[in-house]
Scaffold this active site. Structure first.
Site, short mmCIF file in Angstrom:
data_model
loop_
_atom_site.label_atom_id
_atom_site.label_comp_id
_atom_site.label_asym_id
_atom_site.label_seq_id
_atom_site.Cartn_x
_atom_site.Cartn_y
_atom_site.Cartn_z
N LYS B 71 0.83 -1.22 0.00
CA LYS B 71 0.00 0.00 0.00
C LYS B 71 0.86 1.27 0.00
CE LYS B 71 -2.77 0.20 3.39
NZ LYS B 71 -2.30 0.02 4.48
N THR B 73 3.92 1.47 -1.02
CA THR B 73 4.62 1.49 -2.30
C THR B 73 3.73 2.10 -3.39
OG1 THR B 73 5.79 -0.50 -1.59
CG2 THR B 73 5.84 0.00 -3.94
N ARG B 94 1.94 7.89 7.15
CA ARG B 94 2.25 7.75 8.58
C ARG B 94 3.74 7.48 8.77
NH1 ARG B 94 -0.99 2.93 10.21
NH2 ARG B 94 -0.47 2.45 8.05
N LYS B 105 8.45 -6.70 10.70
CA LYS B 105 8.02 -6.06 9.46
C LYS B 105 9.16 -5.41 8.70
CE LYS B 105 4.59 -2.73 7.80
NZ LYS B 105 3.81 -1.57 8.17
N ALA B 273 -3.70 0.74 12.41
CA ALA B 273 -5.13 0.72 12.08
C ALA B 273 -5.86 -0.45 12.73
CB ALA B 273 -5.32 0.67 10.57
N PHE B 301 -3.59 -0.87 7.08
CA PHE B 301 -4.17 -2.20 6.85
C PHE B 301 -5.29 -2.13 5.79
CE2 PHE B 301 -2.30 -3.03 11.20
CZ PHE B 301 -1.26 -3.79 10.71
N PHE B 381 3.89 -8.16 -9.42
CA PHE B 381 4.99 -9.04 -9.02
C PHE B 381 5.42 -9.81 -10.26
CE2 PHE B 381 5.82 -9.63 -4.41
CZ PHE B 381 5.01 -8.62 -3.93
N TRP B 409 7.15 -0.57 -7.99
CA TRP B 409 8.26 -1.17 -7.24
C TRP B 409 9.48 -1.25 -8.16
CZ3 TRP B 409 11.88 -4.94 -7.09
CH2 TRP B 409 12.44 -5.26 -5.84
#
Lengths: 556, 556
Positions: B71, B73, B94, B105, B273, B301, B381, B409
């Site tokens: 998200k 990214t 954030r 993470k 979240a 999230f 991907f 990405w």
């Protein structure tokens, strides 16, 4: 009367780049934190290492009293005065902890016209060093408790963990806690406790480290507890010294700020001198020595605490002893040591000055015993009388020590010219022959006894049962060759805070040692000293506020 | 393969002033934190309030899976792409918490060529906002426990204190603790616990405050516990809202950084979240709206958590609804929602895409139900196949929603041009008619039930005994008019983290409410959700390191 924060806010603060340029630093050497604070780039720090050291002036004091002494104020005012008489001078101070700022003490950035700026920022979060240390300390604790929870491969005994969590606040309710309650998925229950951040071994390590590699090596050596077989477990065993060093990569870089008169000041690292080693960082002191012809620094509380630790713990790592020591006192504080109550301090009392002089005398003689020239600085108050000062002068002359009044609170550097001249004379005409108080090879008991007898003037040391056992264990582990960091009340030479003046024939009790292998010393806990302070009934926080533009109110 | 940190460290980072100038900010408007980070001066923030708002794009996602969605990214890549097609765009994100960074993470600053810089700083201490919040939270706790210790004038019942301490770390051993042990001088013993800093009400307040006065007003309203007569006790009763606001005076100012492509990004505030409201600060979002023709922001999230809270909690304070919503998914994550195991994700599986689409569909319909145009973004991907994407496209067309692939990405903004065009088209051709999900006047039970049935797709809500009692008490106190902030697992629409895809006919249990009067909402704790995460067996910290020049290693 104008308050410190009003004076600070009315002062003309210069862009920090202008201050840096005074000592040959350029924009590329700085990492700015706002317009008035900067960290020094690591490349520049490495580059300056080859420069010769300037003269080093250590500012210390008598045992503090509620009357106030003003060691930071004198440190700042003396440096301003040295610059006024043509000596390129740089300051190295500790950074304040939020605990006392929110509690009882208020700010720790000097006073009157001898302050470092921006005082609000320095007294609050500054450049985040304290928070980085708190975080690294608590990350270690979380990773350690997680190790217990995830199978405890290192076989750590939860009852023998000595690593405590910290907060940079006065919070007595956290002194003794139980963690890990709530059942199997909530960790392993055990007794624990929180210290104030300034007492963290990581604070000591940051202050004693010479570079990032040395920082990492020291972090790896921290002993966090013992296995069920009573073998020490280190941070290196947990394989997290890299992560902890990463959390400290910016905190290790000294912070540059300025005095009201524009003298460059490094404010970096902040261990308390009663429960830790009480000195600003080696890296900041080194920078001050490399950039100034004179570096003026202070050590916390009285010369029995910060002074002794500066000379016995910090100097061997700094590889530079002071060229002169300034011992700060006030007429008011001497009168308190002479038995006068605080509400009577406004009245002239020459005999109380004479009585209280015993405290100053012992500190001066202690510093002289290290082979160092001493100058006594009297931080002037409006209530001081000429007769009181003349009596003090007579007593100092009998002792063979120069004494100078300094009105730096009222007049900044202009009020400290006599003192500055005396300090320069001490450096230029007297030879410093630094001798450490004890040798590392002595036993733990011998080192503690030497400090108690030679510095404190006490008679004997009583080692309580736990301390006795620890001395044996530590000797077996080879830890007995480390220097001693005494944790003792700042108010007295003894371990009894009410024994002011110059007590004699007293006994000091050692209840426990805390090994700090990363810092490279053993903390000896005396009397009732606590590594987490409490808040008073009416904390300073009650008066603090901020306006809608972000200006601080009620910091003092 | 090049890692995120390698890409970030090789990227050409520009002085932050250059980035600021792109949106009309000058040096005087910035408070620099090093060369590449700055806070925005409060005067400028006040000045910009009169400017019109740009278009607001909310980026949200499907329920997260171990396959990864990206998200942040997409948020970053979309903004870079919007700038490339000539729309002046500013990001509002954030800031990461050290808990997940040190835990599992890793970083939270985007990935590949869609990252914000300097990623090491943002992922570590950044500008100290998290630490200021931690300190303010814990200063309140210390002052509260000190109030108990010093006579308890407010008659606070130590068994009914609801204010918890926090650390910005994953530390399960602190979830349930006992404090104040050790006897009469160590405080008052009581049960306590620590949350992670991002769950602190002070984090929520900082994110919802519109200026310092509003911050202070909200801090004063915090309910810390109850008296023996069960009357609520607030921070204003303790008279410390000024001190807490002072500790937050810099943290409240949004932080400006940049993407790899030089797009200005405000990274400020970081509530999770799942256990908090999950949105960056109102002040940062407002700045992005005032300075950009487009402001791209994200909520944490899935759209069931961050998306719902953005629309029902944040928008009323922001006074601006999104002009379009982007729902992010990956083919891999949809296949996991369709029942494929993680080690099988490399194989083409069109029917699993079809099965997993149910999760995406519900989120899209939910966002449309708020009256907002929706675009689906597929974060590409290498293992995605043409057949899988075509199937997804067919399913989206049946739903009447645009879907675009984005290779941000791999290619930065150049990989997001189609998505950017689709977002602009949604803003310019479709009308947003924002309607809130519920009205504040509804009962607590009705609000919770509406969220569970309309957003989660559940059948019923079970209120456990404590929650039932609280609903009565809160109604008597007039707190039932506040919006609801659900604390729920992020992995499922339900409160069972294993129920992936689009579960139906489920029941959600509410075990407890936590009143957050300063933030202005009631937190509803569902299932087993915890407000303090734990660390995994092999935390990310084990791989972290720093070299002697201060360069971070092993952050990812």
């Amino acid at each position: 009367m104008t308050t410190d924060i009003e004076i600070a806010q009315q002062a003309k603060i210069r862009p920090i780049l202008e201050i840096a340029e005074k000592v040959g630093l350029t924009e590329a050497d700085l990492e700015l934190y706002g317009k008035y604070k900067a960290k020094i780039d690591m490349t520049k720090i490495h580059e300056l290492a080859a420069q010769p050291d300037g003269k080093l002036i250590l500012v210390t004091s008598i045992n503090p009293t509620p009357a106030g002494e003003g060691k930071s104020t004198i440190t700042i005012g003396l440096a301003d005065a040295l610059n006024r008489i043509g000596k390129k001078t740089v300051i190295a101070l500790r950074e304040p902890s939020l605990g006392p700022v929110m509690g009882i003490k208020g700010g720790a950035t000097g006073g009157g016209y001898a302050q470092v700026l921006p005082m609000e920022d320095i007294n609050l979060h500054f450049t985040g060093d304290m928070h980085a240390i708190t975080t690294a300390n608590n990350a270690l604790a979380a990773l350690l408790d997680n190790h217990l929870h995830q199978g405890n491969e290192l076989n750590i005994d939860p009852r023998r963990i000595i690593w405590k969590r910290v907060v940079d606040l006065n919070d007595r309710a956290l002194r003794h806690v139980i963690v890990g309650l709530g059942g199997p998925i909530q960790g392993v229950p055990r007794e624990d406790g929180f210290d104030i951040t300034v007492a963290s071994e990581i604070m000591a390590i940051l202050c004693l480290a010479t570079d990032i590699d040395n920082l990492k090596e020291r972090l790896g050596k921290i002993v966090v507890g013992y296995t069920y077989q009573k073998e020490p477990v280190t941070v290196a065993d947990l394989q997290i010294e890299g992560a902890l060093a990463l959390l400290l990569k910016d905190a290790i870089k000294p912070n540059l700020v300025q005095t009201i008169e524009g003298t460059p000041a490094f404010v970096h690292g902040g261990p308390f001198a009663n429960i830790a080693h009480g000195c600003n960082s080696i890296m900041a002191s080194k920078l001050a020595l490399k950039l100034g012809d004179y570096a003026v620094t202070e050590a916390g509380f009285g010369a029995d605490l910060g002074g002794e630790k500066f000379l016995d713990i910090k100097v061997p790592h700094l590889k530079k002893a002071p060229d002169a020591v300034v011992v700060v006192a006030t007429i008011r504080a001497l009168k308190m040591h002479g038995g006068v109550k605080k509400d009577q301090l406004g009245l002239e009392n020459v005999s109380a000055v004479t009585a209280g002089f015993a405290n100053l005398k012992r500190h001066v003689e202690n510093m002289q015993a290290y082979g160092l020239p001493v100058v006594v600085a009297i931080n002037e108050f409006v209530t001081d009388t000429e007769a009181e000062f003349q009596q003090l002068e007579t007593l100092c002359h009998q002792l063979g020590v120069t004494v100078k009044r300094a009105a730096v609170w009222a007049n900044g550097g202009a009020g400290g010219l006599d003192l500055a001249e005396a300090v320069v004379a001490a450096c230029e005409t007297k030879e410093a022959n630094y001798q450490r108080l004890y040798q590392d090879e002595a036993t733990i008991a011998a080192k503690v006894t030497t400090i108690v007898q030679k510095i404190y003037g006490g008679k004997t040391v009583v080692f309580e049962k736990k301390a006795l056992n620890q001395m044996k264990t530590f000797a077996n582990l080879g830890w007995d060759r480390l220097p001693i960091c005494m944790a003792k009340t700042q108010y007295s030479f003894s371990d009894d805070p009410t024994a002011i003046g110059a007590p004699v024939d007293f006994t000091v009790s050692i209840r426990e040692f805390v090994p700090k292998l990363g810092a490279g010393f053993l903390v000896a806990l005396t009397g009732d000293v606590m590594t987490m302070p409490g808040l008073p009934k009416k904390p300073a926080a009650l008066k603090m506020d901020v306006d809608d533009q972000g200006n601080a109110l009620g910091l003092f």
